[in-house]
Structure formats: C-alpha cells, structure tokens
Write a protein that holds these residues in place. Structure first.
Motif, PDB file in Angstrom:
ATOM      1  N   ALA A 127       1.236  26.637  32.039  1.00 49.33           N
ATOM      2  CA  ALA A 127       1.285  25.494  32.961  1.00 49.33           C
ATOM      3  C   ALA A 127       0.938  25.904  34.389  1.00 49.33           C
ATOM      4  O   ALA A 127       0.231  25.184  35.101  1.00 49.33           O
ATOM      5  CB  ALA A 127       2.670  24.855  32.907  1.00 49.33           C
ATOM      6  N   ALA A 128       1.408  27.093  34.801  1.00 48.98           N
ATOM      7  CA  ALA A 128       1.132  27.545  36.179  1.00 48.98           C
ATOM      8  C   ALA A 128      -0.362  27.748  36.400  1.00 48.98           C
ATOM      9  O   ALA A 128      -0.902  27.414  37.465  1.00 48.98           O
ATOM     10  CB  ALA A 128       1.887  28.849  36.439  1.00 48.98           C
ATOM     11  N   ALA A 129      -1.040  28.293  35.365  1.00 45.71           N
ATOM     12  CA  ALA A 129      -2.482  28.509  35.491  1.00 45.71           C
ATOM     13  C   ALA A 129      -3.228  27.183  35.561  1.00 45.71           C
ATOM     14  O   ALA A 129      -4.196  27.040  36.326  1.00 45.71           O
ATOM     15  CB  ALA A 129      -2.973  29.349  34.319  1.00 45.71           C
ATOM     16  N   ARG A 130      -2.780  26.203  34.765  1.00 44.30           N
ATOM     17  CA  ARG A 130      -3.435  24.897  34.812  1.00 44.30           C
ATOM     18  C   ARG A 130      -3.241  24.235  36.164  1.00 44.30           C
ATOM     19  O   ARG A 130      -4.150  23.604  36.719  1.00 44.30           O
ATOM     20  CB  ARG A 130      -2.897  23.999  33.693  1.00 44.30           C
ATOM     21  CG  ARG A 130      -3.278  24.466  32.292  1.00 44.30           C
ATOM     22  CD  ARG A 130      -3.055  23.371  31.275  1.00 44.30           C
ATOM     23  NE  ARG A 130      -1.651  22.955  31.223  1.00 44.30           N
ATOM     24  CZ  ARG A 130      -0.761  23.478  30.389  1.00 44.30           C
ATOM     25  NH1 ARG A 130      -1.123  24.465  29.573  1.00 44.30           N
ATOM     26  NH2 ARG A 130       0.483  23.053  30.381  1.00 44.30           N
ATOM     27  N   GLN A 131      -2.035  24.365  36.721  1.00 34.88           N
ATOM     28  CA  GLN A 131      -1.772  23.784  38.036  1.00 34.88           C
ATOM     29  C   GLN A 131      -2.595  24.452  39.127  1.00 34.88           C
ATOM     30  O   GLN A 131      -2.946  23.824  40.132  1.00 34.88           O
ATOM     31  CB  GLN A 131      -0.278  23.892  38.357  1.00 34.88           C
ATOM     32  CG  GLN A 131       0.596  23.004  37.476  1.00 34.88           C
ATOM     33  CD  GLN A 131       2.077  23.246  37.699  1.00 34.88           C
ATOM     34  OE1 GLN A 131       2.458  24.087  38.519  1.00 34.88           O
ATOM     35  NE2 GLN A 131       2.921  22.506  36.969  1.00 34.88           N
ATOM     36  N   ALA A 132      -2.915  25.726  38.912  1.00 32.25           N
ATOM     37  CA  ALA A 132      -3.722  26.444  39.905  1.00 32.25           C
ATOM     38  C   ALA A 132      -5.202  26.130  39.771  1.00 32.25           C
ATOM     39  O   ALA A 132      -6.018  26.647  40.541  1.00 32.25           O
ATOM     40  CB  ALA A 132      -3.494  27.946  39.754  1.00 32.25           C
ATOM     41  N   GLY A 133      -5.556  25.295  38.799  1.00 33.88           N
ATOM     42  CA  GLY A 133      -6.941  24.879  38.638  1.00 33.88           C
ATOM     43  C   GLY A 133      -7.787  25.819  37.811  1.00 33.88           C
ATOM     44  O   GLY A 133      -9.017  25.689  37.776  1.00 33.88           O
ATOM     45  N   ILE A 134      -7.161  26.770  37.113  1.00 37.62           N
ATOM     46  CA  ILE A 134      -7.906  27.697  36.279  1.00 37.62           C
ATOM     47  C   ILE A 134      -8.379  26.969  35.020  1.00 37.62           C
ATOM     48  O   ILE A 134      -7.606  26.260  34.373  1.00 37.62           O
ATOM     49  CB  ILE A 134      -7.039  28.917  35.910  1.00 37.62           C
ATOM     50  CG1 ILE A 134      -6.611  29.663  37.191  1.00 37.62           C
ATOM     51  CG2 ILE A 134      -7.784  29.852  34.968  1.00 37.62           C
ATOM     52  CD1 ILE A 134      -5.648  30.799  36.932  1.00 37.62           C
ATOM     53  N   GLN A 135      -9.629  27.152  34.680  1.00 35.00           N
ATOM     54  CA  GLN A 135     -10.210  26.487  33.523  1.00 35.00           C
ATOM     55  C   GLN A 135     -10.261  27.423  32.325  1.00 35.00           C
ATOM     56  O   GLN A 135     -10.540  28.618  32.462  1.00 35.00           O
ATOM     57  CB  GLN A 135     -11.637  26.006  33.853  1.00 35.00           C
ATOM     58  CG  GLN A 135     -11.698  24.968  34.963  1.00 35.00           C
ATOM     59  CD  GLN A 135     -11.070  23.661  34.540  1.00 35.00           C
ATOM     60  OE1 GLN A 135     -11.211  23.220  33.397  1.00 35.00           O
ATOM     61  NE2 GLN A 135     -10.366  23.017  35.477  1.00 35.00           N
ATOM     62  N   GLN A 136      -9.973  26.895  31.133  1.00 34.54           N
ATOM     63  CA  GLN A 136     -10.051  27.653  29.879  1.00 34.54           C
ATOM     64  C   GLN A 136     -11.046  26.945  28.979  1.00 34.54           C
ATOM     65  O   GLN A 136     -10.787  25.844  28.499  1.00 34.54           O
ATOM     66  CB  GLN A 136      -8.683  27.733  29.212  1.00 34.54           C
ATOM     67  CG  GLN A 136      -8.694  28.343  27.819  1.00 34.54           C
ATOM     68  CD  GLN A 136      -9.046  29.817  27.849  1.00 34.54           C
ATOM     69  OE1 GLN A 136      -8.467  30.591  28.607  1.00 34.54           O
ATOM     70  NE2 GLN A 136     -10.016  30.209  27.046  1.00 34.54           N
ATOM     71  N   SER A 137     -12.194  27.559  28.774  1.00 38.95           N
ATOM     72  CA  SER A 137     -13.241  26.882  28.009  1.00 38.95           C
ATOM     73  C   SER A 137     -13.248  27.286  26.536  1.00 38.95           C
ATOM     74  O   SER A 137     -13.693  26.524  25.685  1.00 38.95           O
ATOM     75  CB  SER A 137     -14.618  27.161  28.624  1.00 38.95           C
ATOM     76  OG  SER A 137     -14.877  28.550  28.632  1.00 38.95           O
ATOM     77  N   VAL A 138     -12.772  28.498  26.203  1.00 44.27           N
ATOM     78  CA  VAL A 138     -12.764  28.954  24.803  1.00 44.27           C
ATOM     79  C   VAL A 138     -11.503  28.441  24.117  1.00 44.27           C
ATOM     80  O   VAL A 138     -10.386  28.720  24.557  1.00 44.27           O
ATOM     81  CB  VAL A 138     -12.841  30.489  24.717  1.00 44.27           C
ATOM     82  CG1 VAL A 138     -12.798  30.923  23.256  1.00 44.27           C
ATOM     83  CG2 VAL A 138     -14.111  31.004  25.381  1.00 44.27           C
ATOM     84  N   LEU A 139     -11.683  27.700  23.033  1.00 43.34           N
ATOM     85  CA  LEU A 139     -10.553  27.102  22.326  1.00 43.34           C
ATOM     86  C   LEU A 139     -10.091  27.965  21.148  1.00 43.34           C
ATOM     87  O   LEU A 139      -8.895  28.119  20.917  1.00 43.34           O
ATOM     88  CB  LEU A 139     -10.937  25.710  21.816  1.00 43.34           C
ATOM     89  CG  LEU A 139     -11.353  24.709  22.907  1.00 43.34           C
ATOM     90  CD1 LEU A 139     -11.909  23.444  22.278  1.00 43.34           C
ATOM     91  CD2 LEU A 139     -10.180  24.383  23.806  1.00 43.34           C
ATOM     92  N   PHE A 140     -11.025  28.504  20.373  1.00 43.56           N
ATOM     93  CA  PHE A 140     -10.701  29.320  19.196  1.00 43.56           C
ATOM     94  C   PHE A 140     -11.663  30.501  19.109  1.00 43.56           C
ATOM     95  O   PHE A 140     -12.788  30.439  19.611  1.00 43.56           O
ATOM     96  CB  PHE A 140     -10.831  28.504  17.897  1.00 43.56           C
ATOM     97  CG  PHE A 140      -9.880  27.367  17.759  1.00 43.56           C
ATOM     98  CD1 PHE A 140      -8.618  27.550  17.212  1.00 43.56           C
ATOM     99  CD2 PHE A 140     -10.243  26.090  18.160  1.00 43.56           C
ATOM    100  CE1 PHE A 140      -7.739  26.487  17.075  1.00 43.56           C
ATOM    101  CE2 PHE A 140      -9.372  25.024  18.025  1.00 43.56           C
ATOM    102  CZ  PHE A 140      -8.118  25.223  17.476  1.00 43.56           C
ATOM    103  N   TYR A 141     -11.200  31.551  18.428  1.00 46.64           N
ATOM    104  CA  TYR A 141     -12.058  32.666  18.030  1.00 46.64           C
ATOM    105  C   TYR A 141     -12.036  32.755  16.506  1.00 46.64           C
ATOM    106  O   TYR A 141     -10.989  32.587  15.870  1.00 46.64           O
ATOM    107  CB  TYR A 141     -11.567  33.992  18.615  1.00 46.64           C
ATOM    108  CG  TYR A 141     -11.769  34.127  20.107  1.00 46.64           C
ATOM    109  CD1 TYR A 141     -12.951  34.660  20.614  1.00 46.64           C
ATOM    110  CD2 TYR A 141     -10.772  33.747  20.996  1.00 46.64           C
ATOM    111  CE1 TYR A 141     -13.128  34.805  21.991  1.00 46.64           C
ATOM    112  CE2 TYR A 141     -10.940  33.881  22.365  1.00 46.64           C
ATOM    113  CZ  TYR A 141     -12.130  34.410  22.858  1.00 46.64           C
ATOM    114  OH  TYR A 141     -12.304  34.543  24.213  1.00 46.64           O
ATOM    115  N   LEU A 142     -13.190  33.032  15.925  1.00 48.36           N
ATOM    116  CA  LEU A 142     -13.310  33.222  14.478  1.00 48.36           C
ATOM    117  C   LEU A 142     -13.971  34.567  14.218  1.00 48.36           C
ATOM    118  O   LEU A 142     -15.069  34.838  14.730  1.00 48.36           O
ATOM    119  CB  LEU A 142     -14.150  32.113  13.843  1.00 48.36           C
ATOM    120  CG  LEU A 142     -13.624  30.678  13.945  1.00 48.36           C
ATOM    121  CD1 LEU A 142     -14.665  29.699  13.427  1.00 48.36           C
ATOM    122  CD2 LEU A 142     -12.332  30.516  13.176  1.00 48.36           C
ATOM    123  N   ALA A 143     -13.308  35.415  13.434  1.00 47.40           N
ATOM    124  CA  ALA A 143     -13.884  36.693  13.015  1.00 47.40           C
ATOM    125  C   ALA A 143     -14.210  36.588  11.531  1.00 47.40           C
ATOM    126  O   ALA A 143     -13.356  36.208  10.727  1.00 47.40           O
ATOM    127  CB  ALA A 143     -12.918  37.837  13.278  1.00 47.40           C
TER     128      ALA A 143
END
Length: 488
Positions: A127-143
């Motif tokens: 939550a703190a990262a989202r409030q700081a405006g940090i974006q997360q574009s990768v949703l999943f990893y598949l190996a």
C-alpha cells in the motif's frame, strides 16, 4: 517423469465386459495392468514398454542416469524447484527460479508428462508503494520446462501494458496461453507462436550466461532464471469468450467449448457451443436445477472420447456429441449414461403425523447436497484401467462415511465399491487419487494439518477361485442412451 510413466499413459483401452463379470474385480484390477487378458490395456502397456526399450537402445541416451528414475516435482516457498526420487526422496535436481521479485506458487502441466509450467502469485505492490505513485506493470511470471529430461524452455512476463489492467489469472494448457479478466472475459493465444516471435535467447540449465550485464549460471542461486521471452506487442488472438467466473473449457469432436453466461442468475447453467461458429449445440443448455450449497460442475471427459461429464449432488451424467439427423452441420448433446446416488432409504416427507394424530407440515425442504443424503464429492478417471471412479459421502451426526466406487467407463456399470474406513468430515478439504491398485486419500484439517490414508487392492486367490467356480452368475443392468444393457 519416467519412461515407464510416459509409456503407460499411452496404454490401450478396455477388456471385454463379459470378462469383467467372471472374476473378482480386485484381482482383475491388479492383473489387468500387467497384461493378462487379450485386447487389454495391460497388453498394450507391455507392448509399448517393449517398443520404448528398443527406441531407447537405438536412440539418444538421456544425459544423466538419474533421468531414468521415477521422480516427483516439488515447489518450495523459497522459489526452489526440486526433483526428488519417488523411491527414496533423494534430491536428484534443484533449480533456483528467481529472487524476491516474485513468489512462485503453482505447478501445472501444459502437455501432461511433457511440458510443465510454474506460475508465480500475482504481483501486488504494498500500500505504501502504491501511495507513493510507484507503478507495477508485471502481473505474473511463468517459467516453462520440458521434462524427461528436465530442461528450461523459457520464462515470460504477463504485463498489463500488453494484456490490459484487468487481468486476474493466466495459464498455459495444451499449447495455449489462456488469459482471464475480471469482467469474465477469457482470451486464448498460441503459445508456440509466442515462443517463436518473442524468445530473445534459448538458455540451458547449468550454463553460464551474461544477462543485462550480470554474469550467472542458469537455475543457480542467486541468479535463478532470466526472463528470456519478452512479449513486446499483443500476440495474435485465437479466440475469446465471456463467461461467469471465467469458467471456460474446450474439447469434444468436432471442437466445442463450455461456458456459463456472464450473469449471476445463470450460475449453474452451462452452454455447449461450437468453436467453429459459436453456434449453440442442440440440447446444448445443461441445467440440473440443483438446490445445493455446492454447485454442480461440468467438464470434458479426460479419456479423449469427446464426451462430457456433468456432476450434481446425486446425479452424474455422461453426455456425448453426435450429429443432428438430416443436418450434419449441427451437433446435439445426448445422454450416454447416468450414475445415480443411493438415496433409496432417504425419507423427506413434508407432512408427518404425531402420536396424538396431529398433522405437522415442514416449512423447509432438504438441500440436494444435505450431508444426511448420499452426495457425490469427487469424480475421476483412471486411464490405464479405463475406469470411472466416484466418491460418495453420507454424514450422520458427527461421523461421515464415504465409499469409492469403480464404474465401467464405457457403460457406467458399477464394478466395485470400496468403503473408506476413516471418518469423512464434509467441512474439511479432501482429495482422493486412484492409480492402478493404489488409492490415496488426503484430508486437510484446520491449521494446515494433513492426514493421508493409503489403500492397496490385493487379490484373494482362494476366494476368487471359489467365486468363479459357482455356476450362478450375477446379472448387472445398466441404462445407456435409453436402452437397457445386461451383463453377466
């Protein structure tokens, strides 16, 4: 994982139905796998093993002696993928997947016994990262790995910049990348085409590599596996459909798919449609109209017959696709056979009379899956013996009693019923696995406590010979496709 397992999966089909009535079923189950009967799955099993041995002797040898050992694949919470000996538990191989950037949690087959997929949990920023405006574009990893021997195919990201913001889950199955969305949308992509278009560099486990300026060994700590499949543009779309809770399946011949219309009022209603033109099959709306806490479920039969299994609390329907008479372009859904729970002793009178003669009317009816009534909990298929197995449960008071039944996969005839000795609590999570002559029951209790019960079927030769010497034989009747079949 082993050559024997790969060969046994290619085993043939059923023995004659009359042969099944001649001997004790437990003996048949154990003897059949070893090929004692003509035109039997076990005969094909032995022949396949013989062919496989010749191929191995003439073909390329596997790189390590341990590759020939039966093995188990284990995924740890520390992102290690382990290959363990199925006999001793010895670690045969270990692969470090990735650092703390993602948490791998799920194992599945793309192609059974051939291609395996390891999936991460969905990446979510604190939550703190989202409030700081940090974006997360990768949703999943598949190996993705090839097995026999275990080798690395590639790792890819599911990025919301490519696939959209509302992705909720992803899977790879039978060469198809399946992406699911929050609004019930399901999209299918050709995974092989993705590999050919977006793989940057093939990599081998245990080889040193230089990736973005970092030097490490593929699959070793602390570097793990590099993301060598970079999807930079939206892949060509094969197919999309909208379904309630992303429930979507493909199977049958010709190809059909099963969905539930994307509205809550349609929960428990299944539409079977042609993949070619989206046309609804005749009788393609399947609705058991169950009044139950647990919903009924439907899926394509895993025996590759193209049939469909629809399971309700007290009824199992095996359905088949067939051409509509005088219209070869349309298919219809017809009943192949049914299996019904034993509720003969169940009394559910809405009106009762007391000893004084007073009439009392109940203001409620029992649910279809009320614990006091026999209810189907598990339905499975054993391909090597070509048997359909069911687990039915009845709970009276604190104790629940379950039995495992084996049915002829072709006609649905009950061949054997095995009572499970342990109590079955319907509030716990249960899994039952059946393979050749072994039955495994895993029970998950509160606080992540597990109990495992193992049964092995054995032959009572003396009893079997005594039974087979009797002149009288039992007559078994089975309803299939509106006709009555009699077996001796």
């Amino acid at each position: 994982m082993c050559p024997q397992a790969a060969a046994s999966a290619a085993g043939g089909r059923r023995a004659a139905s009359r042969a099944l009535g001649a001997h004790n079923v437990c003996r048949l189950l154990t003897r059949r796998a070893y090929g004692f009967y003509a035109r039997d799955a076990g005969v094909a099993h032995r022949k396949n093993l013989g062919l496989l041995r010749k191929i191995i002797c003439q073909g390329e040898m596997l790189p390590s002696p341990s590759d020939y050992k039966s093995s188990l694949i284990v995924l740890t919470v520390q992102n290690w993928l382990l290959r363990l000996s199925a006999d001793s538990g010895e670690i045969l191989e270990k692969i470090y997947l990735a650092g703390s950037c993602c948490k791998f949690r799920y194992l599945s087959w793309d192609t059974p016994q051939e291609v395996m997929v390891v999936k991460s949990a969905q990446n979510k920023l604190p939550a703190a990262a989202r409030q700081a405006g940090i974006q997360q574009s990768v949703l999943f990893y598949l190996a993705v790995f090839q097995v026999l021997p275990l080798s690395f195919i590639g790792m890819l990201e599911i990025n919301k910049k490519i696939f959209g913001n509302s992705v909720t889950d992803v899977a790879i199955s039978n060469g198809i990348l399946i992406v699911m969305y929050s609004m019930g949308l399901v999209r299918l992509y050709n995974f092989q085409a993705i590999l050919e278009q977006f793989m940057e560099q093939p990599l081998d486990l245990g080889r040193e590599f230089n990736w973005n300026g970092q030097v490490g060994v593929v699959g070793k700590y602390p570097f793990g596996l590099p993301c060598n499949i970079k999807i930079t543009d939206t892949p060509p779309l094969l197919f999309e459909a909208s379904s309630l809770e992303n429930a979507f399946q493909i199977g049958g011949y010709p190809w059909h798919y099963i969905i539930t219309p994307n509205k809550k009022k349609h929960k428990g209603v299944f539409h079977i449609c042609s993949l070619k033109d989206n046309a609804l099959a005749k009788n393609g709306i399947q609705d058991m109209k169950c009044c139950s806490l647990e919903p009924d479920w439907i899926y394509f039969h895993p025996d590759m017959s193209g049939r469909i299994i629809h399971v309700g609390p007290n009824l199992i329907k095996v359905l088949k696709l067939k051409e509509v008479k005088n219209n070869t372009d349309q298919m219809e859904i017809a009943e192949d056979f049914t299996i019904v729970a034993n509720r003969e002793n169940c009394v559910n009178n809405t009106v009762t009379v007391t000893a004084s003669g007073r009439v009392v009317k109940k203001r409620f009816n029992l649910l279809d899956d009320d614990p006091e009534q026999e209810t189907f909990k598990i339905v499975d298929y054993e391909d090597e013996l070509d048997l359909l197995s069911t687990v039915a449960v009845t709970q009276i008071g604190a104790d629940g009693k379950a039995h495992l039944d084996f049915h002829c996969n072709e006609h649905g005839i009950l061949l054997k019923s095995i009572p499970l000795l342990e109590s079955w609590d319907v509030t716990y999570s249960h899994e039952v696995y059946f393979d050749k002559d072994l039955v495994l029951h895993i029970e998950q209790k509160p606080n992540r406590r597990f109990s495992c019960y193992i049964y092995q079927m054995v032959c009572d030769t003396a009893k079997d010979d005594e039974c087979s010497s009797h002149e009288k034989t039992e007559r078994v009747f089975c309803k299939k496709g509106g006709r009555i079949f009699e077996y001796i």
